[in-house]
Design a protein around this motif. Sequence first.
Motif, PDB file in Angstrom:
ATOM      1  N   LYS A   1     -13.818  15.157  17.606  1.00  0.00           N
ATOM      2  CA  LYS A   1     -14.240  13.768  17.716  1.00  0.00           C
ATOM      3  C   LYS A   1     -14.267  13.374  19.184  1.00  0.00           C
ATOM      4  O   LYS A   1     -13.503  13.905  19.985  1.00  0.00           O
ATOM      5  CB  LYS A   1     -13.247  12.850  17.014  1.00  0.00           C
TER       6      LYS A   1
ATOM      7  N   ARG B   1      -4.389  13.148   5.469  1.00  0.00           N
ATOM      8  CA  ARG B   1      -5.017  13.491   6.748  1.00  0.00           C
ATOM      9  C   ARG B   1      -3.921  13.586   7.791  1.00  0.00           C
ATOM     10  O   ARG B   1      -3.073  12.703   7.901  1.00  0.00           O
ATOM     11  CB  ARG B   1      -6.037  12.438   7.152  1.00  0.00           C
ATOM     12  N   PRO B   2      -3.914  14.681   8.528  1.00  0.00           N
ATOM     13  CA  PRO B   2      -2.845  14.890   9.509  1.00  0.00           C
ATOM     14  C   PRO B   2      -2.832  13.813  10.581  1.00  0.00           C
ATOM     15  O   PRO B   2      -3.877  13.296  10.956  1.00  0.00           O
ATOM     16  CB  PRO B   2      -3.162  16.263  10.113  1.00  0.00           C
ATOM     17  N   SER B   3      -1.650  13.493  11.040  1.00  0.00           N
ATOM     18  CA  SER B   3      -1.529  12.510  12.104  1.00  0.00           C
ATOM     19  C   SER B   3      -1.864  13.144  13.445  1.00  0.00           C
ATOM     20  O   SER B   3      -1.216  14.098  13.876  1.00  0.00           O
ATOM     21  CB  SER B   3      -0.096  11.973  12.131  1.00  0.00           C
ATOM     22  N   THR B   4      -2.881  12.603  14.069  1.00  0.00           N
ATOM     23  CA  THR B   4      -3.282  13.148  15.363  1.00  0.00           C
ATOM     24  C   THR B   4      -2.169  12.949  16.388  1.00  0.00           C
ATOM     25  O   THR B   4      -1.949  13.791  17.250  1.00  0.00           O
ATOM     26  CB  THR B   4      -4.554  12.446  15.859  1.00  0.00           C
ATOM     27  N   ALA B   5      -1.485  11.828  16.257  1.00  0.00           N
ATOM     28  CA  ALA B   5      -0.408  11.542  17.198  1.00  0.00           C
ATOM     29  C   ALA B   5       0.658  12.634  17.129  1.00  0.00           C
ATOM     30  O   ALA B   5       1.074  13.176  18.151  1.00  0.00           O
ATOM     31  CB  ALA B   5       0.204  10.179  16.888  1.00  0.00           C
ATOM     32  N   ALA B   6       1.057  12.973  15.907  1.00  0.00           N
ATOM     33  CA  ALA B   6       2.079  14.005  15.746  1.00  0.00           C
ATOM     34  C   ALA B   6       1.562  15.363  16.223  1.00  0.00           C
ATOM     35  O   ALA B   6       2.253  16.118  16.904  1.00  0.00           O
ATOM     36  CB  ALA B   6       2.495  14.092  14.291  1.00  0.00           C
TER      37      ALA B   6
ATOM     38  N   THR C   1       1.581   8.679  25.004  1.00  0.00           N
ATOM     39  CA  THR C   1       1.108   7.789  23.938  1.00  0.00           C
ATOM     40  C   THR C   1       1.248   8.472  22.579  1.00  0.00           C
ATOM     41  O   THR C   1       1.547   7.829  21.579  1.00  0.00           O
ATOM     42  CB  THR C   1      -0.366   7.424  24.171  1.00  0.00           C
ATOM     43  N   ALA C   2       1.026   9.771  22.583  1.00  0.00           N
ATOM     44  CA  ALA C   2       1.123  10.517  21.333  1.00  0.00           C
ATOM     45  C   ALA C   2       2.530  10.380  20.751  1.00  0.00           C
ATOM     46  O   ALA C   2       2.700  10.068  19.574  1.00  0.00           O
ATOM     47  CB  ALA C   2       0.777  11.983  21.570  1.00  0.00           C
TER      48      ALA C   2
ATOM     49  N   GLY D   1      -0.541  15.876  18.466  1.00  0.00           N
ATOM     50  CA  GLY D   1      -0.616  15.880  19.923  1.00  0.00           C
ATOM     51  C   GLY D   1       0.682  16.305  20.570  1.00  0.00           C
ATOM     52  O   GLY D   1       0.706  16.743  21.713  1.00  0.00           O
ATOM     53  N   MET D   2       1.773  16.193  19.841  1.00  0.00           N
ATOM     54  CA  MET D   2       3.050  16.546  20.446  1.00  0.00           C
ATOM     55  C   MET D   2       3.271  18.045  20.521  1.00  0.00           C
ATOM     56  O   MET D   2       4.108  18.524  21.271  1.00  0.00           O
ATOM     57  CB  MET D   2       4.185  15.917  19.658  1.00  0.00           C
TER      58      MET D   2
ATOM     59  N   THR E   1      -9.643  16.087  19.563  1.00  0.00           N
ATOM     60  CA  THR E   1     -10.315  14.890  20.059  1.00  0.00           C
ATOM     61  C   THR E   1     -10.527  15.064  21.563  1.00  0.00           C
ATOM     62  O   THR E   1      -9.640  15.552  22.248  1.00  0.00           O
ATOM     63  CB  THR E   1      -9.419  13.653  19.846  1.00  0.00           C
TER      64      THR E   1
ATOM     65  N   MET F   1      -2.759  10.387  25.531  1.00  0.00           N
ATOM     66  CA  MET F   1      -3.020  10.529  24.101  1.00  0.00           C
ATOM     67  C   MET F   1      -3.114  11.993  23.719  1.00  0.00           C
ATOM     68  O   MET F   1      -3.355  12.300  22.560  1.00  0.00           O
ATOM     69  CB  MET F   1      -4.340   9.840  23.764  1.00  0.00           C
TER      70      MET F   1
ATOM     71  N   MET G   1       4.298   7.938  17.278  1.00  0.00           N
ATOM     72  CA  MET G   1       5.071   8.393  16.136  1.00  0.00           C
ATOM     73  C   MET G   1       6.152   7.396  15.725  1.00  0.00           C
ATOM     74  O   MET G   1       6.672   7.451  14.621  1.00  0.00           O
ATOM     75  CB  MET G   1       5.712   9.732  16.444  1.00  0.00           C
TER      76      MET G   1
ATOM     77  N   ARG H   1       1.591   6.531   3.544  1.00  0.00           N
ATOM     78  CA  ARG H   1       0.660   7.594   3.854  1.00  0.00           C
ATOM     79  C   ARG H   1       1.289   8.963   3.610  1.00  0.00           C
ATOM     80  O   ARG H   1       2.450   9.183   3.913  1.00  0.00           O
ATOM     81  CB  ARG H   1       0.294   7.447   5.329  1.00  0.00           C
TER      82      ARG H   1
ATOM     83  N   THR I   1      -5.336  17.965  19.381  1.00  0.00           N
ATOM     84  CA  THR I   1      -5.656  16.717  18.701  1.00  0.00           C
ATOM     85  C   THR I   1      -7.074  16.767  18.131  1.00  0.00           C
ATOM     86  O   THR I   1      -7.478  15.875  17.407  1.00  0.00           O
ATOM     87  CB  THR I   1      -5.561  15.523  19.672  1.00  0.00           C
TER      88      THR I   1
ATOM     89  N   ASP J   1      -5.541   7.848  12.705  1.00  0.00           N
ATOM     90  CA  ASP J   1      -4.753   9.065  12.885  1.00  0.00           C
ATOM     91  C   ASP J   1      -4.103   9.105  14.260  1.00  0.00           C
ATOM     92  O   ASP J   1      -3.062   9.723  14.448  1.00  0.00           O
ATOM     93  CB  ASP J   1      -5.640  10.304  12.724  1.00  0.00           C
TER      94      ASP J   1
ATOM     95  N   THR K   1       0.857  -1.179   0.000  1.00  0.00           N
ATOM     96  CA  THR K   1       0.000   0.000   0.000  1.00  0.00           C
ATOM     97  C   THR K   1       0.894   1.230   0.000  1.00  0.00           C
ATOM     98  O   THR K   1       1.910   1.253   0.669  1.00  0.00           O
ATOM     99  CB  THR K   1      -0.887   0.017   1.248  1.00  0.00           C
ATOM    100  N   PRO K   2       0.485   2.253  -0.742  1.00  0.00           N
ATOM    101  CA  PRO K   2       1.301   3.463  -0.826  1.00  0.00           C
ATOM    102  C   PRO K   2       1.477   4.070   0.554  1.00  0.00           C
ATOM    103  O   PRO K   2       0.549   4.085   1.357  1.00  0.00           O
ATOM    104  CB  PRO K   2       0.483   4.371  -1.743  1.00  0.00           C
TER     105      PRO K   2
END
Lengths: 339, 339
Positions: free
Chosen positions: A100, A56-61, B59-60, A63-64, A70, A123, B64, A11, A68, B122, A8-9
């Motif tokens: 969300k 779509r932006p990474s929520t994890a990133a 966790t965030a 969050g840093m 969320t 998170m 990554m 992300r 988020t 995400d 899969t390509p």
Amino acid sequence: MSKSGTTTPARATIRTVAADAGVSVAAVSKVLRNAYGVSDGLRDKVQKSIEKLDYRPSTAARGMRGRTYTVGVLLVELRNPFLPSVIDGVQRTLGKANYKALMGVGEARAKIEQSLIDSMVDMRMDGLLLVAPRLSGDRLARHAQRLPMVVIGHHEPTAALFDTVNSDDRRGARIAVEALLTRGHKDVHMISMPEENAAQNVYREREYGYRDAMVAAGLADRIRFWRQKERFAQPDGTIDALLESPDRPPAVFCWSDIAAVELINKAAARGINVPEDLAIIGYDDTPTAALPLIGLSSMDQHGTQIGELAAAALLSRIEGRTVPEHRLIEPGLILRRST
Amino acid sequence: MSKSGTTTPARATIRTVAADAGVSVAAVSKVLRNAYGVSDGLRDKVQKSIEKLDYRPSTAARGMRGRTYTVGVLLVELRNPFLPSVIDGVQRTLGKANYKALMGVGEARAKIEQSLIDSMVDMRMDGLLLVAPRLSGDRLARHAQRLPMVVIGHHEPTAALFDTVNSDDRRGARIAVEALLTRGHKDVHMISMPEENAAQNVYREREYGYRDAMVAAGLADRIRFWRQKERFAQPDGTIDALLESPDRPPAVFCWSDIAAVELINKAAARGINVPEDLAIIGYDDTPTAALPLIGLSSMDQHGTQIGELAAAALLSRIEGRTVPEHRLIEPGLILRRST
DNA sequence: ATGAAAGCGCTAACAC
DNA sequence: GTGTTAGCGCTTTCAT
């Protein structure tokens, strides 16, 4: 194109988008958060690349550094019939603001709630919405210190660090009990929960409302509680004891439909006529109460509205509000056969 | 000490811990993930510092690079009575492996499900557990390509990219219908859902089971479906139509207790005797079905077990398994007054 | 209005 | 067995 065969390509990242649109990552970031200072032309280019690359932006990133978008929602227990409507309201309001909700189920245990809240904080969620938490006010305040928080189903009108949104349980209980008193009953008893638990529980407020009504009617000496064990939605013998007691009251107000439904069913099983020999009013106006075969009177808490207000409060806190907000929603009595 | 006055102390990071323990961040990271190659002495020092500083990894940030130790659980709809027991099982199994579940509620709409799954991806969750999703098999496969996934309440035994765990709905339906046939009924009808929907829905399987039983009994010509509209848990007139029809059957098998409870109540409201004039069996064995005043026969899906197996499957997928696993759990008939 | 670059708190090579 | 360090994908000063 991707590296090899059927893989899969990879992300798309903010850099991919920036490269594709021929702008800087900073520019993309600004468009993403629609921050101040981007020309329409640039915005358009970026939007197009985003669509094209299905980025779509990474929520994890995110969050840093920033938000988020969320919020964490902590639910007491999935079997609680009060939840669905509340969550409907929460999701609707959050969705409009492009937020969300991700939820955790605390199983009505402080330990689990604690660990779930930790996870949500870990998170980097932007805020917390707790529904009927078992955690003490102290602990709640501690969490509220770290991030925006709103609590439903927990009465603490003096809390400074978080908001609360509740049904006016005291008033609701009083209304219900008065309806029973109006029918001419004197010995109105109440089925509630253990006494030792958190003073901010909804059923504690409902006990006050029950007392208020009894005292106002000059029946202070008839006040009587039947207390169930804590085990959630799990029959514990309290109701059988009440029904078999020589002091069986002619009318009972229940802290929740959970108890009221059990009561009305066990009364029927014993051939006790409801409402002639036993009038009942519950709390929560659950779907079960409304069934013709049950016909249980109950208090409607307007859960959807509570959910909407709580979510709105949380959003405004995330936006920076710090002065606490404590709202009480007027409940409504739904009369059915059981009264 | 913190910067100023009442500010809460900044959260400890892996660097704080490393400094406090007098070791490198890599060492701390290894202890955190209890990776290979750390001496007991080092481990101890680090553990102590972690406790002392009340450190918990972000966790965030983890998301990554490595795992988040969190899985996303997508629920159809909070009002679905099948969920609580499933989630009980999921949480129990996940908890033992030190994983957390964070859930989203899809409101039974593919659009919302899609966006919730995106959010979970995400957030870099380690895996996805979908409960009765409305999303098509194609879309599910697409997501499964990107991360470990297990689906409950969706029959697709040939799916290669994800696992499924289900009640054996076809068999369950057959058992229920046979129970009705044993009572001597010939015109056993079924209340189900719209025909056009996803072929992998549980109620489609239950329709097959109903057919199987009818055909096996030589009653293929008596097969008849009453189809409700999609609107979840929302009466739509189908049941009134059935009860008022001149062809009203003597026995009905319902795709879910949601329908069966409505049916038994409306029958009672019309003075129709259950089970003499109308025998009913539902599906899900909800708490409502078990109430004395309802007394509805129903199929128990063993939700907790389903949840446990699904969570275990997800964990093993996260650990690397790629060969698909499709499990069917034997349901059990609970007979009550309505049959 | 736009971009370069410094982190955010981790993990995972890789070096020692 | 332990430490150094280069990122992961964003946000956010700070220049230009």
